[in-house]
Design a protein around this motif. Structure first.
Motif: not given
Length: 174
Positions: A142-148, A88-89
């Motif tokens: 950024e991904f490692q901080k996301s809700d995803a 998704k991300w």
């Protein structure tokens, strides 16, 4: 260093981690693909109650998670959920290129001086490794901080007793 946790920021708010990210970003440079190598040590039993990451606890406030070993929580819960969230991300909006290059278990030492506490013994400390490639360092952070990410990493945090991560740049083999 006052960094924010807002969308688009690569910093986490953890000063020690953020200093490492800032240093790595300065050495790697923006927009370049990276490989992240993680060494993993599993908990005997996954600890979902002991999670302290604020984002993880705000995402998972519902039903209790069934018990599992740390290894089972990592391989059977985290990896599938991580793959789903990455698809998704890292779609068209964020650029393609994220992939798991290698997942291993059963770590045996060849050379390791100084990282593992002497009383633990090198041969018994690390249980597994995972090698990940990202289209660039900024997107990975950024991904490692996301809700995803935390939808999946909830299981990772519960599964791991210890881990180290190294970031490097991929190169063409000669």
């Amino acid at each position: 260093m006052e960094e924010d946790w807002s969308e688009g920021s690569i910093y986490s708010g953890d000063p020690a981690r953020d200093e490492l990210v800032k240093d790595a970003m300065g050495k790697i440079g923006p927009g370049k693909p990276v490989v992240i190598i993680n060494l993993l040590r599993f908990r005997e039993d996954a600890d979902y109650q002991g999670l302290t990451h604020a984002l993880a606890s705000s995402i998972h406030t519902g039903e209790p998670t069934p018990s599992a070993s740390g290894e089972e929580a990592y391989f059977k819960r985290y990896i599938p959920a991580y793959n789903e969230q990455c698809q998704k991300w890292f779609g068209d909006e964020h650029g393609k290129g994220q992939k798991i290059l290698c997942v291993s278990k059963g770590m045996l030492p060849l050379l390791n001086y100084g990282r593992v506490p002497e009383e633990q013994g090198d041969a018994n400390y690390w249980h597994a490794a995972i090698v990940l490639q990202y289209p660039n360092f900024e997107r990975a952070m950024e991904f490692q901080k996301s809700d995803a990410y935390w939808e999946a990493a909830y299981h990772r945090a519960a599964a791991l007793e210890d881990n180290v991560a190294w970031v490097t740049q991929p190169m063409e083999a000669a």
